[in-house]
Design an enzyme around this catalytic site. Sequence first.
Site, PDB file in Angstrom:
ATOM      1  N   ASP A   9      -6.894 -13.398  16.335  1.00 25.97           N
ATOM      2  CA  ASP A   9      -6.704 -12.724  15.059  1.00 25.97           C
ATOM      3  C   ASP A   9      -6.327 -13.834  14.058  1.00 25.97           C
ATOM      4  OD1 ASP A   9      -6.000 -10.715  13.098  1.00 25.97           O
ATOM      5  OD2 ASP A   9      -3.901 -11.092  13.620  1.00 25.97           O
ATOM      6  N   ASP A  11      -4.624 -13.342  10.356  1.00 25.77           N
ATOM      7  CA  ASP A  11      -3.372 -13.119   9.618  1.00 25.77           C
ATOM      8  C   ASP A  11      -2.214 -12.888  10.589  1.00 25.77           C
ATOM      9  OD1 ASP A  11      -4.432 -13.104   6.894  1.00 25.77           O
ATOM     10  OD2 ASP A  11      -5.409 -11.223   7.427  1.00 25.77           O
ATOM     11  N   GLY A  46      -3.758  -5.642  10.500  1.00 26.50           N
ATOM     12  CA  GLY A  46      -5.014  -5.433  11.224  1.00 26.50           C
ATOM     13  C   GLY A  46      -5.857  -4.304  10.653  1.00 26.50           C
ATOM     14  N   ILE A  47      -5.403  -3.715   9.560  1.00 27.98           N
ATOM     15  CA  ILE A  47      -6.091  -2.567   8.952  1.00 27.98           C
ATOM     16  C   ILE A  47      -6.871  -3.054   7.725  1.00 27.98           C
ATOM     17  CG2 ILE A  47      -5.722  -0.264   7.939  1.00 27.98           C
ATOM     18  CD1 ILE A  47      -4.836  -0.534  10.924  1.00 27.98           C
ATOM     19  N   ARG A  49      -8.897  -3.408   4.096  1.00 28.13           N
ATOM     20  CA  ARG A  49      -8.397  -3.248   2.723  1.00 28.13           C
ATOM     21  C   ARG A  49      -8.433  -1.784   2.267  1.00 28.13           C
ATOM     22  NH1 ARG A  49     -11.663  -6.955  -1.070  1.00 28.13           N
ATOM     23  NH2 ARG A  49     -11.210  -8.396   0.638  1.00 28.13           N
ATOM     24  N   SER A 118     -10.376  -9.295   7.955  1.00 28.71           N
ATOM     25  CA  SER A 118     -10.242  -9.781   6.574  1.00 28.71           C
ATOM     26  C   SER A 118     -11.545 -10.382   6.053  1.00 28.71           C
ATOM     27  CB  SER A 118      -9.145 -10.839   6.488  1.00 28.71           C
ATOM     28  OG  SER A 118      -9.168 -11.432   5.203  1.00 28.71           O
ATOM     29  N   ASN A 120     -11.609 -12.207   3.635  1.00 30.46           N
ATOM     30  CA  ASN A 120     -11.230 -13.539   3.148  1.00 30.46           C
ATOM     31  C   ASN A 120     -11.118 -14.564   4.276  1.00 30.46           C
ATOM     32  OD1 ASN A 120     -10.705 -13.074   0.194  1.00 30.46           O
ATOM     33  ND2 ASN A 120      -9.325 -11.520   1.034  1.00 30.46           N
ATOM     34  N   ASP A 172      -0.988 -10.287  16.489  1.00 32.26           N
ATOM     35  CA  ASP A 172       0.402 -10.049  16.077  1.00 32.26           C
ATOM     36  C   ASP A 172       0.618  -8.590  15.670  1.00 32.26           C
ATOM     37  OD1 ASP A 172      -1.140 -10.244  13.694  1.00 32.26           O
ATOM     38  OD2 ASP A 172       0.732 -10.472  12.565  1.00 32.26           O
TER      39      ASP A 172
END
Length: 220
Positions: A9, A11, A46-47, A49, A118, A120, A172
């Site tokens: 993952d 973030d 983990g959700i 936007r 993400s 990004n 995380d």
Amino acid sequence: MKPQAVVFDLDGVITDTAHLHFQAWQRIAADIGVEIDEVFNDSLKGISRQESLRRILRHGGKAEAFGEQECEALAARKNALYVHSLRDLNVESILPGIRQLLCDLRAQQIGIGLASVSLNAPTILQALEIADFFDYCADAEQVARSKPDPAIFIAACRGLGVQPEACIGIEDAQAGIEAINACGMRSVGIGSSLTGAGLLLPTTEFLTWPCLSAFWQHDK
Ligand code: BG6
Ligand code: MG
């Protein structure tokens, strides 16, 4: 016996952008009269936007208050704030131990994948100067369902050309651990309040190749 690949993952595992997501959402939420705190923010990890915005609106009792276009505009404003806050991101922003682990995995010829929802993610990997370590990054745009749905991890394994059962996933977020477990990968959690992780480590400092190797052999 070694895992064939390790799927990360982004973030909260590779870099600590979770609080930047939180700060951006907190401002958007405040503008529309909704209060969110760090505890609530955990449920957004983990959700995607759009789904995060839906949860924030529901949390504030405003699920029906905004039309589709207004929601798009709110999500776009949040992203602009978030992207602005990424401007200081650089190699120093990689969480402890991660760069060494990437080097060790490469030396062991173990595949390295990314499973982040993400949009990004590519920009962030570039800013951290670690994009070249990744053999495959699942494309968040191609995956319609957020974690805990395993789709993004399955896409990462498929892109790496490996079976989920032969891989370790690192997360995380509770939703992420559930996604990893749901597709038959071995899960490693970073943090203290996760349940269901095959191995739980307090911080990324403990996330080393010897540690992952021991976990893999013990768990097989
Ligand atoms: C996840 C974060 O990695 O990406 C979530 O944990 C975030 O908090 C999601 O909402 C989507 O990110 P982005 O950058 O596409 O808005
Ligand atoms: Mg995360």
